[in-house]
Design an enzyme around this catalytic site. Sequence first.
Site, PDB file in Angstrom:
ATOM      1  N   PHE A 299      21.550   0.863  -6.069  1.00 31.01           N
ATOM      2  CA  PHE A 299      22.745   1.722  -6.180  1.00 31.01           C
ATOM      3  C   PHE A 299      22.471   3.183  -5.812  1.00 31.01           C
ATOM      4  O   PHE A 299      23.147   4.091  -6.271  1.00 31.01           O
ATOM      5  CB  PHE A 299      23.360   1.647  -7.587  1.00 31.01           C
ATOM      6  CG  PHE A 299      23.584   0.243  -8.036  1.00 31.01           C
ATOM      7  CD1 PHE A 299      24.568  -0.542  -7.446  1.00 31.01           C
ATOM      8  CD2 PHE A 299      22.796  -0.322  -9.029  1.00 31.01           C
ATOM      9  CE1 PHE A 299      24.764  -1.854  -7.849  1.00 31.01           C
ATOM     10  CE2 PHE A 299      22.988  -1.633  -9.435  1.00 31.01           C
ATOM     11  CZ  PHE A 299      23.978  -2.398  -8.840  1.00 31.01           C
ATOM     12  N   SER A 300      21.441   3.406  -4.978  1.00 27.30           N
ATOM     13  CA  SER A 300      21.167   4.773  -4.533  1.00 27.30           C
ATOM     14  C   SER A 300      21.750   5.030  -3.147  1.00 27.30           C
ATOM     15  O   SER A 300      21.664   6.154  -2.636  1.00 27.30           O
ATOM     16  CB  SER A 300      19.649   5.040  -4.532  1.00 27.30           C
ATOM     17  OG  SER A 300      18.988   4.175  -3.619  1.00 27.30           O
TER      18      SER A 300
ATOM     19  N   CYS B  48      17.088   6.577 -15.138  1.00 26.28           N
ATOM     20  CA  CYS B  48      16.047   7.589 -14.940  1.00 26.28           C
ATOM     21  C   CYS B  48      14.751   7.063 -15.571  1.00 26.28           C
ATOM     22  O   CYS B  48      14.757   6.039 -16.260  1.00 26.28           O
ATOM     23  CB  CYS B  48      16.464   8.916 -15.579  1.00 26.28           C
ATOM     24  SG  CYS B  48      16.503   8.842 -17.379  1.00 26.28           S
TER      25      CYS B  48
ATOM     26  N   LYS C 266      21.044   3.185  -0.188  1.00 23.57           N
ATOM     27  CA  LYS C 266      20.106   2.937   0.919  1.00 23.57           C
ATOM     28  C   LYS C 266      20.772   2.228   2.097  1.00 23.57           C
ATOM     29  O   LYS C 266      20.636   2.636   3.241  1.00 23.57           O
ATOM     30  CB  LYS C 266      18.916   2.085   0.450  1.00 23.57           C
ATOM     31  CG  LYS C 266      18.078   2.721  -0.628  1.00 23.57           C
ATOM     32  CD  LYS C 266      16.907   1.840  -0.997  1.00 23.57           C
ATOM     33  CE  LYS C 266      17.313   0.488  -1.532  1.00 23.57           C
ATOM     34  NZ  LYS C 266      18.163   0.538  -2.744  1.00 23.57           N
TER      35      LYS C 266
ATOM     36  N   CYS D  87      14.990   6.724 -19.561  1.00 27.59           N
ATOM     37  CA  CYS D  87      15.822   5.629 -20.072  1.00 27.59           C
ATOM     38  C   CYS D  87      15.263   4.266 -19.653  1.00 27.59           C
ATOM     39  O   CYS D  87      15.422   3.282 -20.375  1.00 27.59           O
ATOM     40  CB  CYS D  87      17.270   5.787 -19.592  1.00 27.59           C
ATOM     41  SG  CYS D  87      18.066   7.268 -20.267  1.00 27.59           S
TER      42      CYS D  87
ATOM     43  N   GLU E 114      16.450  -4.333   3.233  1.00 28.52           N
ATOM     44  CA  GLU E 114      15.745  -5.079   2.166  1.00 28.52           C
ATOM     45  C   GLU E 114      14.298  -5.361   2.560  1.00 28.52           C
ATOM     46  O   GLU E 114      13.781  -6.471   2.392  1.00 28.52           O
ATOM     47  CB  GLU E 114      16.492  -6.384   1.850  1.00 28.52           C
ATOM     48  CG  GLU E 114      17.932  -6.201   1.424  1.00 28.52           C
ATOM     49  CD  GLU E 114      18.096  -5.549   0.047  1.00 28.52           C
ATOM     50  OE1 GLU E 114      17.080  -5.302  -0.638  1.00 28.52           O
ATOM     51  OE2 GLU E 114      19.243  -5.266  -0.325  1.00 28.52           O
ATOM     52  N   ALA E 115      13.634  -4.338   3.067  1.00 30.70           N
ATOM     53  CA  ALA E 115      12.268  -4.496   3.603  1.00 30.70           C
ATOM     54  C   ALA E 115      11.282  -5.003   2.559  1.00 30.70           C
ATOM     55  O   ALA E 115      10.290  -5.657   2.905  1.00 30.70           O
ATOM     56  CB  ALA E 115      11.789  -3.156   4.165  1.00 30.70           C
TER      57      ALA E 115
HETATM   58 ZN    ZN Z   1      18.615   8.355 -18.191  1.00 30.67          ZN
END
Ligand code: ZN
Length: 207
Positions: free
Chosen positions: A23-24, A181, A26, A184, A93-94
């Site tokens: 979800f970044s 992060c 890419k 978490c 999806e390397a």
């Molecule tokens: Zn966090």
Amino acid sequence: MFIEPGFSNSRRGWIEVICGSMFSGKSEELIRRLKRSLIAHQKVEIFKPASDQRYDDEKIVSHDKNAISSRAVDQASDILRLAWGVDVVGIDEAQFFDSELPKVCEELAIKGARVIIAGLDKDYLGQPFGSMPKLLCQADYLTKLHAICVQCGSLATHSYRLQEGDEQFMLGAKGEYEPRCRHCFHAGMQDSKLSKIDVAGELKLKQ
Ligand code: ZN
């Protein structure tokens, strides 16, 4: 945003890597770069591993349904055979490809191709994923993207698995994983059965 280096007619290839957590963005970034090349009538081939069949057999589909046609291949060496002579080679999806992928990318770049690779840099344990560490080392241009941690709103660099299981290759979309992060992610791992990763990266089950 990534700004491409100056183009020339010398046909010297290079390698770009786009990495980050789930979800970044890419795949979206890979698609953005590839579409611009397609518009310019450059010869583009796009590959993804045949093992990744989450959405569609012939398209790279990101989580927001932005799609671009691609070929599913079983082995990294297939890319070398199918991409010979093309201007731009995209690989999504390397992390799921076999260990030949870095060699294949190097060869394509030596032959003059622009190679753009997208992949997860870390698996669900926060450890380096597949051939990604080598590819990061090889890259001429590296883009590390971040998601937003769903727990606290900080920048997320980890993909936290919500269901238990020990397969590194368990694929997931929204609901099975969430971006977190570092803080978490480790807090979640402490609470789960997969309680501790030691400094050598070995998984230890909670006693
Ligand atoms: Zn966090």
